[in-house]
Structures are given as C-alpha cells and as structure tokens.
Design a protein around this motif. Structure first.
Motif, PDB file in Angstrom:
ATOM      1  N   PHE A 149       0.760  -1.264  -0.083  1.00 24.77           N
ATOM      2  CA  PHE A 149       0.009   0.325   0.157  1.00 24.77           C
ATOM      3  C   PHE A 149       0.837   1.390   0.159  1.00 24.77           C
ATOM      4  N   LEU A 150       1.864   1.381   0.893  1.00 22.36           N
ATOM      5  CA  LEU A 150       2.713   2.494   1.005  1.00 22.36           C
ATOM      6  C   LEU A 150       3.582   2.673  -0.311  1.00 22.36           C
ATOM      7  N   LYS A 151       3.857   1.709  -0.962  1.00 25.35           N
ATOM      8  CA  LYS A 151       4.959   1.769  -2.253  1.00 25.35           C
ATOM      9  C   LYS A 151       3.914   2.456  -3.241  1.00 25.35           C
ATOM     10  N   GLN A 152       2.643   2.478  -3.390  1.00 22.48           N
ATOM     11  CA  GLN A 152       1.913   3.215  -4.486  1.00 22.48           C
ATOM     12  C   GLN A 152       2.335   4.643  -4.392  1.00 22.48           C
ATOM     13  N   TYR A 153       2.572   5.418  -3.145  1.00 24.89           N
ATOM     14  CA  TYR A 153       2.947   6.704  -3.154  1.00 24.89           C
ATOM     15  C   TYR A 153       4.103   7.109  -3.839  1.00 24.89           C
ATOM     16  N   ASN A 154       5.225   6.273  -4.150  1.00 25.37           N
ATOM     17  CA  ASN A 154       6.344   6.721  -4.865  1.00 25.37           C
ATOM     18  C   ASN A 154       6.674   5.242  -5.721  1.00 25.37           C
ATOM     19  N   GLN A 155       6.035   5.253  -6.601  1.00 26.92           N
ATOM     20  CA  GLN A 155       6.342   3.984  -7.505  1.00 26.92           C
ATOM     21  C   GLN A 155       7.884   3.853  -7.909  1.00 26.92           C
ATOM     22  N   ASP A 156       8.434   4.963  -8.476  1.00 27.67           N
ATOM     23  CA  ASP A 156       9.567   5.043  -9.209  1.00 27.67           C
ATOM     24  C   ASP A 156      10.609   5.499  -8.448  1.00 27.67           C
ATOM     25  N   ARG A 157      10.238   5.941  -7.206  1.00 29.21           N
ATOM     26  CA  ARG A 157      11.292   6.468  -6.144  1.00 29.21           C
ATOM     27  C   ARG A 157      12.003   7.922  -6.524  1.00 29.21           C
ATOM     28  N   SER A 158      11.036   8.398  -7.536  1.00 27.23           N
ATOM     29  CA  SER A 158      11.953   9.625  -8.353  1.00 27.23           C
ATOM     30  C   SER A 158      12.019  10.934  -7.250  1.00 27.23           C
ATOM     31  N   TRP A 159      11.315  10.928  -6.014  1.00 26.60           N
ATOM     32  CA  TRP A 159      11.190  12.015  -5.182  1.00 26.60           C
ATOM     33  C   TRP A 159      12.347  11.785  -4.003  1.00 26.60           C
ATOM     34  N   ASP A 160      12.960  10.873  -4.078  1.00 28.01           N
ATOM     35  CA  ASP A 160      13.981  10.558  -2.947  1.00 28.01           C
ATOM     36  C   ASP A 160      15.272  11.440  -3.091  1.00 28.01           C
ATOM     37  N   PHE A 161      15.680  11.776  -2.049  1.00 29.91           N
ATOM     38  CA  PHE A 161      16.951  12.292  -1.932  1.00 29.91           C
ATOM     39  C   PHE A 161      17.798  12.139  -1.006  1.00 29.91           C
ATOM     40  N   MET A 162      19.117  12.521  -0.986  1.00 29.39           N
ATOM     41  CA  MET A 162      20.112  12.333   0.033  1.00 29.39           C
ATOM     42  C   MET A 162      21.095  13.346   0.341  1.00 29.39           C
ATOM     43  N   ALA A 163      21.325  13.533   1.457  1.00 30.85           N
ATOM     44  CA  ALA A 163      22.187  14.902   1.613  1.00 30.85           C
ATOM     45  C   ALA A 163      23.563  14.312   2.585  1.00 30.85           C
ATOM     46  N   ALA A 164      24.734  14.821   2.142  1.00 27.87           N
ATOM     47  CA  ALA A 164      25.847  14.649   3.158  1.00 27.87           C
ATOM     48  C   ALA A 164      26.160  16.052   3.865  1.00 27.87           C
ATOM     49  N   LEU A 165      26.197  15.969   4.996  1.00 31.08           N
ATOM     50  CA  LEU A 165      26.143  16.972   6.109  1.00 31.08           C
ATOM     51  C   LEU A 165      27.522  17.074   6.972  1.00 31.08           C
ATOM     52  N   ARG A 166      27.863  18.355   7.074  1.00 27.62           N
ATOM     53  CA  ARG A 166      28.915  18.564   7.960  1.00 27.62           C
ATOM     54  C   ARG A 166      28.242  20.032   9.184  1.00 27.62           C
ATOM     55  N   TYR A 167      28.446  19.623  10.393  1.00 29.04           N
ATOM     56  CA  TYR A 167      27.985  20.389  11.531  1.00 29.04           C
ATOM     57  C   TYR A 167      29.271  21.074  12.162  1.00 29.04           C
ATOM     58  N   PHE A 168      29.371  22.185  11.990  1.00 25.26           N
ATOM     59  CA  PHE A 168      30.693  23.187  12.460  1.00 25.26           C
ATOM     60  C   PHE A 168      30.506  23.048  14.169  1.00 25.26           C
TER      61      PHE A 168
END
Length: 314
Positions: A149-168
């Motif tokens: 059921f939840l998978k249907q909200y993003n079938q192709d995963r096209s809105w996923d994103f990732m961030a590499a972060l550095r906190y000073f």
C-alpha cells in the motif's frame, strides 16, 4: 531510555526461524513508531565498508577550501537544488551540505574530487534506497495496511534525495546545529559519525542517539503520521553540536511523489470510529510551505509552517 536497535537480517535472508525473528522485529518497530518514531537498525544490507568510505570521503570534501566547494553550488532557480550549499549569511555558521537526487538531476552535479567520491555517493544512495524499501514494507505491515500500500505513493522512487552534512563545532554561546523539528517525508535514514549529537524527544525529554559503528538511525516523518492519523509519530529531533569537532552524517529522505494526496486513511478514521486529526493536502504544496520556512524564515520561530498547519481542532 535507549533508542531500540533492530536486526534486519531476517528480512534479507530465507530460513526456518526467519518468520519468528521478523515478528519480533516488527513488534519492536511498531512500539517505537507508536512512542516516538525513532529506532536504529543493524544488518541492514548497506555494506559497512561502503558506509565507512563514504563518511571518510565526505569529511575530505568538506575540509576543502570554500572556493573549491563552491564550484559545485547549484543554480539559484531550483527550489531544492542539488549540489553544495552552506547556511545563509544571515545566520551563524552551523552546517553545510551536499544534496543529491536521482534520477531527475542524476549525479553529474556532484564533486569528482576527492577521487571516486561521486561513485561512492551514488552507490550509497542506491543501497540506502533499497533499505528504505524494506523498512517501508515493515512499517506498512506494522500499520496493518494491504501489502504494497505505501509503495504506491512513490512507485519509481523519483522524489527521494540524500544529503551529506557537516555541522561545525559549537561556539561559546550557541550549540544547536538544527533546532527541534520533524521531517516532512515518510522515512528518514541517517548514518552519523562517532561525534554524535542527534537527539530524539520523548515525553519532553531529549534522548541522545548514541553513535554505533555500522548502525543506521531511522525516523518517521509527517506523511506517516498523517496517514496513520497519528497512530505512528513523526519523530521530533534535533542536532546538538560538539565544542571539539565537526559532526558528519548522511541523511536519506525516503519520500512520496509531489502530486500524491495525503490524508488520514479510513483504516484509522471511519474504520475505528475516530475523527480525522488532519486535513488532506497535496504533498508538493506542503513541501513548498516547508521550503518557504528556509528561504523566507518567519520573524517568530513559532510561525514556521509544520504539519500542525493541517491539524483539525477538536
């Protein structure tokens, strides 16, 4: 109180005891999602040497001079631009980050230096997405929803994103890297280094999420809270900066397509006799409001748009 740690290996293997182990893991995750929306996972199928290498290359990149990092800054037109960004000049330096998407922008905007950084980031992205799919299925089962059921909200995963972060490192007068907030997406996966600083709120208490090598931190976001009519919690969390060292992390945002309608599901309203706690909304509209919090911060922090904007008064 400690954040629960769940072994995901039964979900990646087939064996005689797998079903019992899966059931035990599901119960732990269900309780954590009901309480505060936070847990950790091990044996998550992301290679440990990949996680280590990605973290080291990220630290190398963020240690480069500013002029080198700024070569990878995105264009100003994109609302959530891929590439290198730093906290706006109007705020004290707290963090900097490298944002990546797939497949819309690909990874061509990412740094080619240090060597192999771009390839490692792409591999990290793909592995975290696969782990996100497994966790989504577990959350789906925890909520008692129909398979997939939840998978249907993003079938192709096209809105996923990732961030590499550095906190000073913290200053003498200020140590908050990110103030308390909830994520607007479905599920967030976080890989943090040994410095730590991530904290989750539970019953007005802040609980440190102590770093552990090879562990991935998982928290639920607003979409799951709304769909479940607050049966599962969108995790309230923050980052507290260390005085001694910078903190590095990766955050993978497993999300939904922008044109999806999000509202409490009938399984948790009409099916239970409970009133809906939220008005429905288009996901991209909510994200636009959240982005405005960043681009045009309100004069009072309490005026920032959160999921409470859609809450129905009772």
């Amino acid at each position: 109180m400690a954040i629960p740690t769940v072994d995901l290996s039964p979900f990646f293997t087939d064996g005689g005891d797998d079903e019992d182990e899966k059931a035990a893991a599901v119960e732990i995750i269900k309780q954590a999602c009901s309480d505060h929306g936070f847990f950790q996972v091990v044996n998550h199928n992301v290679p440990l040497d990949l996680m280590s290498r990605a973290m080291q290359l990220s630290k190398t990149f963020f240690a480069f001079p500013a002029e080198e990092k700024l070569k990878y800054s995105p264009g100003a037109a994109a609302p959530l631009p891929a590439g290198y960004s730093k906290q706006p000049d109007r705020s004290p330096d707290k963090n900097e980050y490298l944002l990546m998407f797939q497949p819309q922008s690909g990874f061509n905007v990412l740094p080619s230096d240090p060597p192999h950084f771009r390839d490692v980031l792409e591999e990290m992205f793909n592995h975290l997405r696969q782990t996100g799919e497994v966790i989504e299925k577990i959350v789906n089962d925890c909520l008692g929803l129909p398979p997939g059921f939840l998978k249907q909200y993003n079938q192709d995963r096209s809105w996923d994103f990732m961030a590499a972060l550095r906190y000073f490192p913290a200053t003498e007068t200020e140590n908050i890297g990110i103030t308390e907030h909830e994520d607007g997406n479905c599920i967030t996966l976080v890989v943090q280094d040994e410095v730590g600083g991530l904290e989750v709120k539970n019953d007005q208490n802040w609980i440190p999420v102590v770093p552990c090598p090879g562990t991935i931190v998982v928290n639920l976001g607003d979409v799951i809270q709304v769909l479940s009519n607050k049966k599962f919690k969108s995790a309230t969390h923050r980052v507290v900066r260390s005085r001694e060292r910078s903190r590095h992390s990766f955050a993978f945002f497993y999300t939904v397509e922008g044109d999806k309608w999000v509202e409490p599901l009938p399984e948790f309203t009409r099916g239970t006799g409970e009133a809906a706690k939220y008005r429905g909304f288009m996901y991209k509209d909510y994200q636009a409001l959240r982005m405005r919090n960043k681009t045009h911060p309100p004069s009072r922090p309490e005026d920032a748009i959160t999921i409470a904007h859609y809450a129905i008064s009772t």
